[in-house]
Design a protein around this motif. Structure first.
Motif, PDB file in Angstrom:
ATOM      1  N   ALA A 104      17.118  20.652  45.642  1.00  0.00           N
ATOM      2  CA  ALA A 104      16.321  19.442  45.875  1.00  0.00           C
ATOM      3  C   ALA A 104      17.212  18.207  45.909  1.00  0.00           C
ATOM      4  CB  ALA A 104      15.257  19.301  44.787  1.00  0.00           C
ATOM      5  N   GLY A 105      18.156  18.125  44.972  1.00  0.00           N
ATOM      6  CA  GLY A 105      19.062  16.981  44.952  1.00  0.00           C
ATOM      7  C   GLY A 105      19.916  16.913  46.201  1.00  0.00           C
ATOM      8  N   GLY A 106      20.389  18.073  46.674  1.00  0.00           N
ATOM      9  CA  GLY A 106      21.199  18.081  47.881  1.00  0.00           C
ATOM     10  C   GLY A 106      20.422  17.639  49.105  1.00  0.00           C
ATOM     11  N   LEU A 107      19.188  18.102  49.224  1.00  0.00           N
ATOM     12  CA  LEU A 107      18.361  17.707  50.377  1.00  0.00           C
ATOM     13  C   LEU A 107      18.033  16.216  50.341  1.00  0.00           C
ATOM     14  CD1 LEU A 107      15.898  20.745  50.528  1.00  0.00           C
ATOM     15  CD2 LEU A 107      17.785  20.232  52.111  1.00  0.00           C
ATOM     16  N   ILE A 108      17.644  15.742  49.171  1.00  0.00           N
ATOM     17  CA  ILE A 108      17.308  14.318  49.053  1.00  0.00           C
ATOM     18  C   ILE A 108      18.558  13.463  49.271  1.00  0.00           C
ATOM     19  CG2 ILE A 108      16.479  12.535  47.467  1.00  0.00           C
ATOM     20  CD1 ILE A 108      14.824  14.812  46.125  1.00  0.00           C
ATOM     21  N   TRP A 143      23.372  -0.972  51.567  1.00  0.00           N
ATOM     22  CA  TRP A 143      23.183   0.449  51.285  1.00  0.00           C
ATOM     23  C   TRP A 143      22.543   0.570  49.913  1.00  0.00           C
ATOM     24  CZ3 TRP A 143      25.789   3.352  47.420  1.00  0.00           C
ATOM     25  CH2 TRP A 143      26.848   2.700  46.781  1.00  0.00           C
ATOM     26  N   GLU A 144      21.866   1.676  49.702  1.00  0.00           N
ATOM     27  CA  GLU A 144      21.028   1.849  48.513  1.00  0.00           C
ATOM     28  C   GLU A 144      21.523   3.026  47.685  1.00  0.00           C
ATOM     29  OE1 GLU A 144      18.238   1.840  45.622  1.00  0.00           O
ATOM     30  OE2 GLU A 144      18.538   0.267  47.115  1.00  0.00           O
ATOM     31  N   SER A 145      21.637   2.809  46.367  1.00  0.00           N
ATOM     32  CA  SER A 145      22.063   3.912  45.502  1.00  0.00           C
ATOM     33  C   SER A 145      21.039   5.048  45.503  1.00  0.00           C
ATOM     34  CB  SER A 145      22.267   3.414  44.069  1.00  0.00           C
ATOM     35  OG  SER A 145      21.023   3.096  43.460  1.00  0.00           O
ATOM     36  N   GLY A 146      19.767   4.704  45.595  1.00  0.00           N
ATOM     37  CA  GLY A 146      18.730   5.733  45.700  1.00  0.00           C
ATOM     38  C   GLY A 146      18.316   6.359  44.389  1.00  0.00           C
ATOM     39  N   CYS A 147      18.688   5.768  43.250  1.00  0.00           N
ATOM     40  CA  CYS A 147      18.335   6.368  41.955  1.00  0.00           C
ATOM     41  C   CYS A 147      16.824   6.521  41.801  1.00  0.00           C
ATOM     42  CB  CYS A 147      18.884   5.511  40.822  1.00  0.00           C
ATOM     43  SG  CYS A 147      20.673   5.459  40.696  1.00  0.00           S
ATOM     44  N   VAL A 148      16.082   5.447  42.035  1.00  0.00           N
ATOM     45  CA  VAL A 148      14.637   5.465  41.843  1.00  0.00           C
ATOM     46  C   VAL A 148      13.964   6.306  42.922  1.00  0.00           C
ATOM     47  CG1 VAL A 148      12.566   4.028  41.811  1.00  0.00           C
ATOM     48  CG2 VAL A 148      14.628   3.265  40.611  1.00  0.00           C
ATOM     49  N   LEU A 149      14.364   6.096  44.188  1.00  0.00           N
ATOM     50  CA  LEU A 149      13.754   6.841  45.285  1.00  0.00           C
ATOM     51  C   LEU A 149      13.969   8.345  45.124  1.00  0.00           C
ATOM     52  CD1 LEU A 149      12.414   7.069  48.066  1.00  0.00           C
ATOM     53  CD2 LEU A 149      14.671   6.656  49.090  1.00  0.00           C
ATOM     54  N   SER A 150      15.187   8.746  44.792  1.00  0.00           N
ATOM     55  CA  SER A 150      15.464  10.182  44.656  1.00  0.00           C
ATOM     56  C   SER A 150      14.730  10.782  43.468  1.00  0.00           C
ATOM     57  CB  SER A 150      16.976  10.420  44.526  1.00  0.00           C
ATOM     58  OG  SER A 150      17.521   9.727  43.421  1.00  0.00           O
ATOM     59  N   SER A 151      14.518  10.010  42.413  1.00  0.00           N
ATOM     60  CA  SER A 151      13.735  10.512  41.276  1.00  0.00           C
ATOM     61  C   SER A 151      12.305  10.807  41.696  1.00  0.00           C
ATOM     62  CB  SER A 151      13.744   9.489  40.138  1.00  0.00           C
ATOM     63  OG  SER A 151      15.042   9.273  39.653  1.00  0.00           O
ATOM     64  N   LEU A 152      11.733   9.893  42.481  1.00  0.00           N
ATOM     65  CA  LEU A 152      10.360  10.075  42.947  1.00  0.00           C
ATOM     66  C   LEU A 152      10.251  11.298  43.854  1.00  0.00           C
ATOM     67  CD1 LEU A 152       7.506   8.787  42.986  1.00  0.00           C
ATOM     68  CD2 LEU A 152       8.239   7.529  45.018  1.00  0.00           C
ATOM     69  N   LEU A 153      11.177  11.425  44.802  1.00  0.00           N
ATOM     70  CA  LEU A 153      11.131  12.556  45.724  1.00  0.00           C
ATOM     71  C   LEU A 153      11.408  13.876  44.996  1.00  0.00           C
ATOM     72  CD1 LEU A 153      13.016  11.031  48.784  1.00  0.00           C
ATOM     73  CD2 LEU A 153      10.563  11.461  48.590  1.00  0.00           C
ATOM     74  N   ASN A 158      16.114  14.553  36.556  1.00  0.00           N
ATOM     75  CA  ASN A 158      17.281  13.683  36.427  1.00  0.00           C
ATOM     76  C   ASN A 158      18.507  14.292  37.088  1.00  0.00           C
ATOM     77  OD1 ASN A 158      18.720  11.325  35.080  1.00  0.00           O
ATOM     78  ND2 ASN A 158      19.866  13.054  34.263  1.00  0.00           N
ATOM     79  N   LEU A 159      18.682  15.597  36.943  1.00  0.00           N
ATOM     80  CA  LEU A 159      19.837  16.235  37.563  1.00  0.00           C
ATOM     81  C   LEU A 159      19.736  16.174  39.087  1.00  0.00           C
ATOM     82  CD1 LEU A 159      22.275  17.823  36.172  1.00  0.00           C
ATOM     83  CD2 LEU A 159      21.299  19.795  37.333  1.00  0.00           C
ATOM     84  N   SER A 160      18.530  16.297  39.616  1.00  0.00           N
ATOM     85  CA  SER A 160      18.340  16.178  41.064  1.00  0.00           C
ATOM     86  C   SER A 160      18.709  14.789  41.551  1.00  0.00           C
ATOM     87  CB  SER A 160      16.885  16.497  41.443  1.00  0.00           C
ATOM     88  OG  SER A 160      16.654  17.877  41.467  1.00  0.00           O
ATOM     89  N   GLN A 161      18.248  13.757  40.820  1.00  0.00           N
ATOM     90  CA  GLN A 161      18.585  12.408  41.267  1.00  0.00           C
ATOM     91  C   GLN A 161      20.071  12.139  41.115  1.00  0.00           C
ATOM     92  OE1 GLN A 161      19.551   9.343  39.792  1.00  0.00           O
ATOM     93  NE2 GLN A 161      19.724  10.055  37.651  1.00  0.00           N
TER      94      GLN A 161
END
Length: 590
Positions: A32-36, A54-64, A85-88
């Motif tokens: 999941a983390g790799g895809l996101i 550019w965006e770090s994506g911490c919050v967005l990747s947590s949601l996804l 958390n590991l995915s993000q």
């Protein structure tokens, strides 16, 4: 926002002594983390080449990650906050690769200067610099996150979001609704615009509207049909949005007509005018960068102390991971050294000098990120450019390549510390986070580098579609520090000096009581470089978010998610359309 001092590392996720420890490093979390992260990498290349953001994506990747893993958990083991958390953490590492590899600044600047490193070398270069950044962040973790307890607000907000998602089902529903609906709308609009030509790139004012004797359409005054720009406006907020608009109005409405009338620019088109307006724009951004660096001078002694403690950790797994990380630094240096010499024409001596600058400046960048949540990546890169302009005058390509060493490593240092802060608050294993951060570098390079070359081959660097503001900034600073004032456009020297002074004054003033009312100098500089309709559209997104937030405060989180959906939707489909055009499956509309 949750500050580290308000919560112990384990308080967000407590485990009963009688229960089994929660799952963390699982195959589904990695996948999941790799895809996101791949989505983030594509998005950051597309967005960075267009706007410089550019965006770090911490919050967005947590949601996804929560949404995707929750679906999988219905048929398997329960989902734990540590898995999310590991995915993000994985996604953030993958998504930061465009910045670490220099795809948003250094590589385009080298292309403008006549040097084009091969794609495979850029990928290995990015992996090497990303490795240095990740390992340096890991070495700073104990000192900055635990001993000094710097807040790193994005990391703390990510931990709070993950904890909320796992405790309140409605929290996910509200955010996901905005993300998916806006993402779908963004995809549809982008397809109609770029694939079918049914929607124009921008609705410009007619040529009958004259600005200083020039048709408004020639100055690209209007509004763009760019959902990504609206989304960026939502995320950056009204101050940055209005600042970019102000810079654009000064450049394209105030200065541009005078340049044409005075004969300083031949041609009233975007390419001709932007070659002059670039310089005061860079002056504004450089003034802001200089002020940011001066404010971090006090952090240098502590940064040098961090260097001396590199690899010093506690006992058990932490000591083993720290020692392993210290040894891995040498391998990363050798990899980056080889690519610097072969592809970037940076001699071993100059590379080692850049590396000497990189480590303390990465520490300075990390401290600034922890204190203000703003990573001064461009400023530390420009400081390096100034230093190499004095050491190696007359070599702008070397100047850019050396600065890329500093800014590339700093990108992953800051991004990694945001994730490590989230993990610390959730009680995650730092060694496991280190593992997935390093693993994500390879995937990030495999996704980001082909995306970059695809977009450049279809749209071209420096075009309206890809203005590349950060790349132009790198190029301009390199030429200025390497050649002095020679070669600058007529009368641009004074304008650049005045803009630099204004950038310093605005940045100094923004540290006082006037911070809410003064425009951002860095954002104003971007307004000088991008087409005017970019600035108008971005500012519109920021103002819409403010109005919705005032009318319905409860919808603030949904609006933020909607902004992210607009960015991701256009970015992904924009890259897909570019691929279809390159392969001949689509023909350019019109």
């Amino acid at each position: 926002m949750l500050a580290p001092s308000e919560v112990s590392p384990r308080s967000l996720h407590a485990v009963s002594p009688m229960s089994s420890p929660p799952s963390e490093l699982t195959p589904r979390a990695l996948v999941a983390g790799g895809l996101i992260g791949s989505v983030l990498a594509v998005t950051n290349v597309y967005m960075g080449l267009k706007t410089g953001f550019w965006e770090s994506g911490c919050v967005l990747s947590s949601l996804l990650a929560f949404g995707g893993l929750s679906a999988l958990a219905r048929r398997g083991a329960p989902l734990s906050p540590l898995e999310t958390n590991l995915s993000q953490t994985t996604a953030v590492s993958v998504g930061a690769m465009p910045a670490s590899a220099g795809l948003l600044g250094a590589v385009p600047a080298l292309t403008f200067l006549g040097t084009q490193p091969p794609g495979w070398a850029v990928a290995l270069w990015g992996v090497g610099l990303g490795t240095l950044g990740v390992l340096f962040a890991f070495s700073l973790r104990r000192r900055l996150l635990e001993e000094e307890a710097l807040p790193f607000p994005t990391g703390a907000a990510t931990a709070e979001l993950i904890s909320t998602l796992h405790s309140t089902g409605s929290a996910y529903a509200a955010r996901a609704r905005g993300l998916w609906v806006s993402g779908l709308a963004s995809v549809v609009l982008t397809w109609l615009r770029d694939a079918r030509g049914l929607v124009p790139a921008a609705s410009l004012l007619p040529s009958t509207v004259r600005v200083g004797g020039i048709g408004a359409d020639g100055l690209l005054l209007g509004i763009g049909w760019n959902p990504m720009l609206l989304g960026i406006g939502v995320l950056v907020g009204p101050q940055a949005g209005l600042s970019i608009l102000l810079g654009s109005l000064v450049a394209w409405v105030g200065l541009a007509p005078g340049l044409v009338r005075g004969g300083l620019v031949q041609g009233a088109d975007f390419a001709s005018l932007s070659s002059w307006l670039l310089w005061p724009g860079v002056g504004l951004m450089a003034g802001a960068a200089a002020t940011s660096l001066v404010s971090q001078v006090r952090a240098l002694p502590a940064a040098l102390g961090d260097l001396r403690r590199l690899g010093e950790h506690g006992e058990g797994w932490e000591s083993t991971a720290g020692q392993w990380a210290s040894r891995a630094v040498f391998a990363a240096i050798l990899l980056t050294l080889g690519m610097a010499w072969f592809a970037f024409h940076l001699s071993p001596l100059y590379f080692l000098l850049a590396l000497v600058l990189a480590f303390p400046l990465c520490a300075v960048c990390a401290r600034a990120t922890g204190q203000s949540d703003i990573a001064p990546i461009s400023p530390v890169g420009q400081l390096s450019q100034g230093g190499f302009g004095m050491v190696a005058p007359g070599q702008p390509g070397l100047n850019v390549a050396a600065a890329a060493v500093v800014s590339g490593a700093a990108s992953h240092t800051s991004a990694s510390l945001w994730s490590l802060q989230s993990g610390r608050l959730l009680g995650a294993s730092a060694s496991r986070q280190l593992f997935v951060q390093l693993s994500g570098l390879l995937l990030g390079a495999a996704v980001a580098v082909p995306t970059y070359f695809l977009l450049v081959s279809v749209h071209g660097l420096g075009s309206q579609a890809l203005p590349v503001p950060t790349g132009l900034q790198f190029k301009a600073v390199a030429e200025l520090t390497s050649h002095g004032l020679n070669g600058m456009p007529p009368s641009s020297t004074l304008a650049t000096g005045l803009a630099f002074t204004l950038g310093v004054l605005l940045s100094v003033g923004a540290r006082g009581k006037l911070a809410r009312w003064l425009p951002s100098a860095a954002a104003m500089g971007i307004g000088f470089v991008v087409p005017a309709y970019y600035a108008v559209t971005l500012c519109l997104g920021a103002l819409v978010a403010v109005v919705v937030g005032r009318l319905r405060p409860s919808a603030t989180q949904t609006v933020q998610s909607a902004g992210a959906g607009l960015i991701v939707g256009e970015s992904l489909l924009g890259v897909l359309i570019a691929a279809l055009l390159a392969l001949g499956f689509l023909q350019p509309p019109g």
